[in-house]
Design an enzyme around this catalytic site. Structure first.
Site, PDB file in Angstrom:
ATOM      1  N   ALA A  16       0.885  -1.344  -0.061  1.00 24.17           N
ATOM      2  CA  ALA A  16       0.015   0.115   0.109  1.00 24.17           C
ATOM      3  C   ALA A  16       0.919   1.094  -0.029  1.00 24.17           C
ATOM      4  O   ALA A  16       0.533   2.178  -0.555  1.00 24.17           O
ATOM      5  CB  ALA A  16      -1.002   0.108   1.216  1.00 24.17           C
ATOM      6  N   SER A  39       9.343   1.187   8.948  1.00 23.88           N
ATOM      7  CA  SER A  39      10.083   0.451   9.822  1.00 23.88           C
ATOM      8  C   SER A  39      10.589  -0.870   9.514  1.00 23.88           C
ATOM      9  O   SER A  39       9.726  -1.950   9.388  1.00 23.88           O
ATOM     10  CB  SER A  39       9.659   0.619  11.038  1.00 23.88           C
ATOM     11  OG  SER A  39      10.217  -0.261  12.063  1.00 23.88           O
ATOM     12  N   LYS A  78      -1.984 -14.645 -14.811  1.00 23.14           N
ATOM     13  CA  LYS A  78      -3.084 -15.096 -13.944  1.00 23.14           C
ATOM     14  C   LYS A  78      -4.606 -14.817 -15.147  1.00 23.14           C
ATOM     15  O   LYS A  78      -4.789 -13.893 -15.463  1.00 23.14           O
ATOM     16  CB  LYS A  78      -3.462 -14.327 -12.655  1.00 23.14           C
ATOM     17  CG  LYS A  78      -4.589 -14.860 -11.912  1.00 23.14           C
ATOM     18  CD  LYS A  78      -4.854 -14.252 -10.598  1.00 23.14           C
ATOM     19  CE  LYS A  78      -6.407 -14.276 -10.189  1.00 23.14           C
ATOM     20  NZ  LYS A  78      -6.633 -13.301  -9.112  1.00 23.14           N
ATOM     21  N   LEU A 331      -4.335  -2.503   4.320  1.00 24.15           N
ATOM     22  CA  LEU A 331      -5.001  -2.860   5.472  1.00 24.15           C
ATOM     23  C   LEU A 331      -5.441  -2.035   6.401  1.00 24.15           C
ATOM     24  O   LEU A 331      -6.520  -2.459   7.128  1.00 24.15           O
ATOM     25  CB  LEU A 331      -3.797  -3.873   5.967  1.00 24.15           C
ATOM     26  CG  LEU A 331      -3.290  -5.280   4.781  1.00 24.15           C
ATOM     27  CD1 LEU A 331      -2.273  -5.887   5.451  1.00 24.15           C
ATOM     28  CD2 LEU A 331      -4.689  -5.921   4.454  1.00 24.15           C
ATOM     29  N   THR A 342      -8.631  -8.969  -3.981  1.00 21.58           N
ATOM     30  CA  THR A 342      -9.210  -7.701  -4.195  1.00 21.58           C
ATOM     31  C   THR A 342      -8.404  -6.814  -3.276  1.00 21.58           C
ATOM     32  O   THR A 342      -8.590  -5.489  -3.547  1.00 21.58           O
ATOM     33  CB  THR A 342     -10.609  -7.718  -3.871  1.00 21.58           C
ATOM     34  OG1 THR A 342     -10.727  -8.495  -2.633  1.00 21.58           O
ATOM     35  CG2 THR A 342     -11.540  -8.305  -5.036  1.00 21.58           C
ATOM     36  N   ILE A 344      -5.129  -5.793  -3.168  1.00 21.44           N
ATOM     37  CA  ILE A 344      -3.951  -4.863  -3.883  1.00 21.44           C
ATOM     38  C   ILE A 344      -5.108  -3.997  -4.880  1.00 21.44           C
ATOM     39  O   ILE A 344      -4.842  -2.630  -5.039  1.00 21.44           O
ATOM     40  CB  ILE A 344      -3.301  -5.667  -4.686  1.00 21.44           C
ATOM     41  CG1 ILE A 344      -2.320  -6.328  -3.726  1.00 21.44           C
ATOM     42  CG2 ILE A 344      -2.313  -4.587  -5.700  1.00 21.44           C
ATOM     43  CD1 ILE A 344      -1.414  -7.407  -4.183  1.00 21.44           C
TER      44      ILE A 344
HETATM   45  C1  LIG Z   1      -3.394 -13.990   4.153  1.00 18.89           C
HETATM   46  C2  LIG Z   1      -3.547 -12.813   3.358  1.00 18.89           C
HETATM   47  C3  LIG Z   1      -3.442 -13.102   1.921  1.00 18.89           C
HETATM   48  C4  LIG Z   1      -3.479 -12.126   1.242  1.00 18.89           C
HETATM   49  N1  LIG Z   1      -3.530 -12.193  -0.017  1.00 18.89           N
HETATM   50  C5  LIG Z   1      -3.603 -11.409  -1.119  1.00 18.89           C
HETATM   51  C6  LIG Z   1      -3.846 -11.476  -2.462  1.00 18.89           C
HETATM   52  O1  LIG Z   1      -3.677 -12.707  -3.040  1.00 18.89           O
HETATM   53  N2  LIG Z   1      -4.114 -10.470  -3.366  1.00 18.89           N
HETATM   54  C7  LIG Z   1      -4.189  -9.077  -2.760  1.00 18.89           C
HETATM   55  O2  LIG Z   1      -4.700  -8.114  -3.673  1.00 18.89           O
HETATM   56  N3  LIG Z   1      -3.899  -8.889  -1.581  1.00 18.89           N
HETATM   57  C8  LIG Z   1      -3.781 -10.176  -0.701  1.00 18.89           C
HETATM   58  N4  LIG Z   1      -3.615  -9.616   0.530  1.00 18.89           N
HETATM   59  C9  LIG Z   1      -3.803  -8.375   1.091  1.00 18.89           C
HETATM   60  C10 LIG Z   1      -2.274  -7.742   0.772  1.00 18.89           C
HETATM   61  O3  LIG Z   1      -1.030  -8.277   1.574  1.00 18.89           O
HETATM   62  C11 LIG Z   1      -2.207  -6.392   1.291  1.00 18.89           C
HETATM   63  O4  LIG Z   1      -3.486  -5.543   0.965  1.00 18.89           O
HETATM   64  C12 LIG Z   1      -1.076  -5.741   0.890  1.00 18.89           C
HETATM   65  O5  LIG Z   1      -0.018  -6.348   1.085  1.00 18.89           O
HETATM   66  C13 LIG Z   1      -1.130  -4.246   1.644  1.00 18.89           C
HETATM   67  O6  LIG Z   1      -0.732  -4.506   2.845  1.00 18.89           O
HETATM   68  P1  LIG Z   1      -0.091  -2.835   3.735  1.00 18.89           P
HETATM   69  O7  LIG Z   1       0.719  -2.189   2.684  1.00 18.89           O
HETATM   70  O8  LIG Z   1      -1.597  -2.303   3.808  1.00 18.89           O
HETATM   71  O9  LIG Z   1       0.551  -3.361   5.117  1.00 18.89           O
HETATM   72  P2  LIG Z   1       1.879  -4.212   5.652  1.00 18.89           P
HETATM   73  O10 LIG Z   1       2.412  -4.779   4.699  1.00 18.89           O
HETATM   74  O11 LIG Z   1       1.484  -4.689   6.922  1.00 18.89           O
HETATM   75  O12 LIG Z   1       2.788  -2.690   5.681  1.00 18.89           O
HETATM   76  C14 LIG Z   1       2.582  -1.952   6.960  1.00 18.89           C
HETATM   77  C15 LIG Z   1       3.740  -0.911   6.745  1.00 18.89           C
HETATM   78  O13 LIG Z   1       3.564  -0.107   7.918  1.00 18.89           O
HETATM   79  C16 LIG Z   1       4.837   0.141   8.674  1.00 18.89           C
HETATM   80  N5  LIG Z   1       4.560   0.567   9.849  1.00 18.89           N
HETATM   81  C17 LIG Z   1       3.485   0.031  10.668  1.00 18.89           C
HETATM   82  N6  LIG Z   1       3.614   0.602  11.989  1.00 18.89           N
HETATM   83  C18 LIG Z   1       4.725   1.302  11.734  1.00 18.89           C
HETATM   84  C19 LIG Z   1       5.606   2.296  12.816  1.00 18.89           C
HETATM   85  N7  LIG Z   1       5.095   2.464  14.163  1.00 18.89           N
HETATM   86  N8  LIG Z   1       6.460   2.896  12.430  1.00 18.89           N
HETATM   87  C20 LIG Z   1       7.046   2.786  11.214  1.00 18.89           C
HETATM   88  N9  LIG Z   1       6.416   1.866  10.295  1.00 18.89           N
HETATM   89  C21 LIG Z   1       5.286   1.191  10.743  1.00 18.89           C
HETATM   90  C22 LIG Z   1       5.508  -1.424   8.431  1.00 18.89           C
HETATM   91  O14 LIG Z   1       6.848  -1.289   8.616  1.00 18.89           O
HETATM   92  C23 LIG Z   1       5.212  -1.618   6.938  1.00 18.89           C
HETATM   93  O15 LIG Z   1       6.052  -0.882   6.224  1.00 18.89           O
HETATM   94  C24 LIG Z   1      -3.643 -10.744   1.649  1.00 18.89           C
HETATM   95  C25 LIG Z   1      -3.525 -10.575   2.976  1.00 18.89           C
HETATM   96  C26 LIG Z   1      -3.528 -11.316   3.685  1.00 18.89           C
HETATM   97  C27 LIG Z   1      -3.632 -11.091   5.315  1.00 18.89           C
END
Ligand SMILES: Cc1cc2nc3c(=O)[nH]c(=O)nc-3n(C[C@H](O)[C@H](O)[C@H](O)COP(=O)(O)OP(=O)(O)OC[C@H]3O[C@@H](n4cnc5c(N)ncnc54)[C@H](O)[C@@H]3O)c2cc1C
Length: 499
Positions: A16, A39, A78, A331, A342, A344
């Site tokens: 994200a 981090s 895909k 997330l 969905t 991403i």
């Molecule tokens: C089991 C599972 C399967 C999935 N499969 C799919 C799929 O097939 N297709 C799809 O589209 N999506 C899928 N997803 C969803 C996908 O993984 C997420 O939408 C995507 O990875 C985005 O995650 P994010 O960047 O929001 O969070 P994260 O990857 O958790 O990143 C969070 C970031 O915030 C930072 N952060 C948090 N707290 C702090 C702090 N205090 N200080 C500094 N930095 C901080 C972390 O270091 C990290 O860089 C899946 C999710 C899960 C749980």
């Protein structure tokens, strides 16, 4: 008046965070500064490997070279998801990105097919879909076709951490500043309540005018600081845990994701160029973690290359995804289990929405309200589509499936299904990423058969109907023979040999 926002801070460096940073940098004019804080100590969720076709718009906006993208992220193609054992054990169906046959004005192809079914002219609807035919044959190529009949709609499977790295390089090369640091405090203005800065461990602060919360499930700004509220949907979608494990690359790379139902959830299998991604999604009320791990490991195509990693989640959405000067993306904005890949897409859609409604002249209640209205509708439509897979099951083997069949589903889903069951009618809601052909395939795959069809389909004689169907099937299959195998395509297109 314009550009009261001089600096945007992206909090988090997962998919994200880097997707937001890359798209914002590409589209927003240069005087607006973009800084991303992440981090390494906390790390990223590290899953999320299957996508849907709109990801190609992201790549096009960013101006990426597709071959380089596939190479760097070890992507495969895909074309569909294959659902196994969902209606009843032993059965399978595809939800492809394509569409069966050729629809005509006011009448989808499946009405002709329904009439043929009722006349006893047995045909398989998926046989009229080139995406399906390619899945079964393990083939793919980028087709330059004069006729949409032969269009192959596709997305990618990629390595989530390589994808993040790829977007990071892209963003940094174009001026996004990355700051490594653990955020210990989110500071707000004492009167307005707007977020003003992040205090990092060690004392440094990062200030900004507008913040994109990409901090993952914890929602550091949107939930923990601003308390934007959460709407829990676990009564409809009870799976709340996943175990993920990589395994060795399977010898032949399938151009589709597999979603294999088990007694208390389902298992994904995602083929990449260098390995397989696997995971078991389950309800912790119905299955213990140890048992889940043994189901996962006992049901791999190839040798596991690590230990299963447990991920806990809660299904639902953040109520105010835009609150004050913070927008939640990824997330932190909510989570719908990965059954239809969905999440991403929801990142992409949130950033595009933000760019449309960007508060160049300052945040106003109207912008916030409109953003939140659109994201709520979009989330709910995807939610209903996912619920449908569980609700329309006919499995008798476990309480998990029996309970889900009896659940009280959202009214919109009930109506949509009733309409289709009555006479094959499909409707397309604004903001619904799933087109009619998606609803069609999953409803049919889950056993909803229309009782009637559109009267236009009666405009043909029996012989004409047979001829139309036979011709359509032949035409659809025409390009198939000349297409290379999926692995051959990857080799030719990316110039790399799969590991
Ligand atoms: C089991 C599972 C399967 C999935 N499969 C799919 C799929 O097939 N297709 C799809 O589209 N999506 C899928 N997803 C969803 C996908 O993984 C997420 O939408 C995507 O990875 C985005 O995650 P994010 O960047 O929001 O969070 P994260 O990857 O958790 O990143 C969070 C970031 O915030 C930072 N952060 C948090 N707290 C702090 C702090 N205090 N200080 C500094 N930095 C901080 C972390 O270091 C990290 O860089 C899946 C999710 C899960 C749980």
């Amino acid at each position: 008046m314009k550009d009261s926002i001089r600096k945007v801070v992206v909090v988090g460096g997962g998919t994200a965070g880097w997707m937001s940073a890359a798209l914002l940098r590409r589209v927003l004019r240069e005087p607006i500064e973009i800084e991303l804080v992440e981090s390494e100590e906390i790390g990223i969720v590290g899953v999320g490997e299957a996508t849907i076709p709109p990801i190609q718009h992201v790549n096009a906006v960013l101006g990426l070279d597709e071959a380089e993208f596939l190479r760097e992220t070890r992507s495969t193609i895909k074309l569909a998801i294959r659902f196994e054992h969902w209606r009843v054990p032993g059965e399978q169906y595809y939800h492809t990105f394509g569409a069966p046959g050729r629809s005509q004005a006011f009448c989808h192809f499946h009405h002709f097919w329904t009439r043929a079914q009722q006349a006893g002219y047995e045909t398989d609807l998926w046989g009229y879909d080139l995406n399906y035919l390619c899945c079964e044959a393990g083939k793919f190529a980028k087709l330059q076709v004069p006729d949409p009949m032969w269009e192959l709609k596709y997305a990618y499977h990629f390595d989530a951490s390589l994808y993040g790295r790829f977007l990071r390089t892209y963003s940094e090369q174009r001026g996004v500043r990355r700051t490594e640091g653990l955020i210990e405090e989110v500071m707000v203005h004492p009167e307005s309540g707007d977020v003003t800065a992040l205090r990092l461990r060690g004392g440094n602060t990062v200030e900004g005018d507008f913040f994109i919360d990409c901090s993952g499930i914890r929602g550091l700004l949107i939930q923990q600081k601003l308390g934007a509220g959460f709407e829990d949907w676990s009564h409809w979608l009870p799976c709340d845990r996943a175990l993920a494990v990589p395994s060795e690359r399977f010898e032949k790379t399938a151009p589709f994701t597999r979603a294999i139902a088990h007694g208390a959830g389902w298992q994904w299998r995602i083929p990449l160029q260098h390995r397989n991604g696997n995971g078991l999604v389950y309800s912790s009320n119905h299955l213990g973690d140890d048992e889940a791990a043994s189901i996962l490991l006992g049901n791999l195509d190839s040798q596991a290359t690590g230990e299963p990693r447990l991920i806990r989640f809660r299904t639902g959405r953040t109520r105010r995804q835009w609150d004050r000067n913070v927008v939640a993306v990824g997330l932190s904005s909510g989570f719908l289990e990965p059954l239809e890949s969905t999440s991403i897409y929801l990142i992409q859609s949130a950033v595009v929405r933000l760019l449309h409604l960007f508060p160049h002249a300052g945040v106003t209640p109207e912008l916030v309200e409109e953003y939140n209205r659109q994201s709520q509708v979009e989330y709910e439509l995807i939610r209903d589509f996912i619920i449908m897979h569980y609700w329309l099951n006919e499995r008798e083997d476990t309480p998990f499936w029996r309970d889900l069949r009896g659940m009280d589903v959202p009214e919109r889903l009930r109506q949509k299904t009733a309409l289709f069951r009555a006479n094959g009618t499909l409707t397309q809601d604004q903001y619904d990423i799933f087109l009619e052909s998606s609803w069609l395939q999953v409803m049919l795959g889950q056993g909803v058969v229309p009782k009637d069809y559109h009267p236009i389909a009666d405009g043909l004689t029996d012989a004409q109907l047979r001829e139309k169907l036979d011709n359509t099937r032949k035409l659809k299959a025409e390009p198939l023979e000349k297409l290379p195998l999926h692995d051959e395509f990857l080799q030719m297109f990316c110039g790399t040999k799969p590991a």
